[in-house]
Design a protein around this motif. Structure first.
Motif, PDB file in Angstrom:
ATOM      1  N   CYS A  30       0.838  -1.208   0.000  1.00 16.51           N
ATOM      2  CA  CYS A  30       0.000   0.000   0.000  1.00 16.51           C
ATOM      3  C   CYS A  30       0.871   1.256   0.000  1.00 16.51           C
ATOM      4  O   CYS A  30       1.870   1.313   0.716  1.00 16.51           O
ATOM      5  N   CYS A  33       2.388   2.947   3.455  1.00 14.52           N
ATOM      6  CA  CYS A  33       2.511   1.927   4.515  1.00 14.52           C
ATOM      7  C   CYS A  33       3.662   2.289   5.450  1.00 14.52           C
ATOM      8  O   CYS A  33       4.751   2.644   5.007  1.00 14.52           O
ATOM      9  N   GLN A 136      -7.052  -2.749   2.863  1.00 11.77           N
ATOM     10  CA  GLN A 136      -5.748  -2.098   2.695  1.00 11.77           C
ATOM     11  C   GLN A 136      -5.780  -0.670   3.232  1.00 11.77           C
ATOM     12  O   GLN A 136      -6.832  -0.031   3.254  1.00 11.77           O
TER      13      GLN A 136
END
Ligand code: SF4
Length: 250
Positions: A30, A33, A136
């Motif tokens: 992602c 992240c 996510q």
């Protein structure tokens, strides 16, 4: 299976004061992240019986409310199988403590709709999990005061109620209603995010007034404000944001 880190005290990733483990390996990648080093399945240390013993020992305090499992991606096949002995043992020894698990998979589609039907180890794993935070991390949907999640698309799911009823039971912690007016189009997402930058600064001012939770860690002797005080501080910060006259459209 490898793991990247174990936190002995965590007050962000679930209710109360928790022990957390960050497993290694995640294919989602992602944008934004915070744990990118843990994308590599070979990163960190080997997870084995001594890791389980260590976590069980860390949880052996009344003030520890439970275990949180993060990543990396705990629901990658190899990680689910590696974590199974841990979650079983935690539930055997501490049936009143909760286990939270954070995953990039969509619970309804990927986990309940697919893995749960296909894999015995997923069924066993879920039997021992209390709450899954799914989906996510989406940077454009990030809000700084969300409870126990990073972006507004993520859901907190009560796993045992879901398994009992056969349909997904979501848990709400008060932050969901604040964003119910957030529309699923790009303009609204950007507007909300900019406003939240202002709110974040107010949160920091608030912290400087000495009302944040106080954790003292001294040779394994930990003194911490009770969980209800932490909750109260969170509520005050949230209320301060909601009541601000500039936030009429939230
Ligand atoms: S699922 Fe979690 S660990 Fe994996 S890339 Fe996304 S935020 Fe990072």
């Amino acid at each position: 299976m490898n793991y990247a880190d174990i936190k002995t005290i965590d007050i962000q990733d679930g209710t109360g004061i928790r022990v957390s483990i960050y497993v290694s390996g995640c294919h989602f990648h992602c944008k934004g992240c915070h744990n990118q080093e843990a994308w590599d399945f070979n990163y960190g240390k080997k997870f084995d019986d001594s890791t389980i013993d260590y976590i069980i020992d860390l949880m052996n305090h009344d003030y520890i409310a439970g275990l949180s499992i993060l990543g990396g991606e705990p629901l990658e096949n190899i990680n689910q199988q590696g974590l199974l002995p841990l979650v079983k043992r935690v539930k055997e020894i501490y049936p009143d403590k909760t286990i939270w698990c954070y995953t990039g998979y969509d619970f309804e589609k990927d986990i309940f709709g697919k893995m749960y039907k296909e894999f015995n180890y997923t069924r066993e794993f879920l039997k021992n999990i209390d709450i899954i935070v799914d989906g996510q991390f989406i940077e454009e949907k990030k809000m700084v005061d969300l409870k126990f999640r990073g972006s507004i698309n993520q859901k907190k799911i009560d796993i045992q109620s879901t398994l009992k009823t056969g349909s997904v039971v979501q848990l709400k912690f008060g932050d969901e209603e604040r964003y119910q007016s957030a529309k699923e189009d790009d303009n609204n997402k950007i507007v909300l995010f900019k406003e939240y930058k202002i709110k974040e600064n107010k949160g920091l001012e608030f912290e400087e007034n000495n009302v944040v939770p106080n954790v003292v860690n001294d040779d394994n002797v930990i003194s911490i404000k009770p969980a209800y005080e932490i909750k109260k501080v969170e509520e005050i910060i949230a209320a301060k944001g909601i009541n601000d006259e500039n936030d009429n459209n939230l």
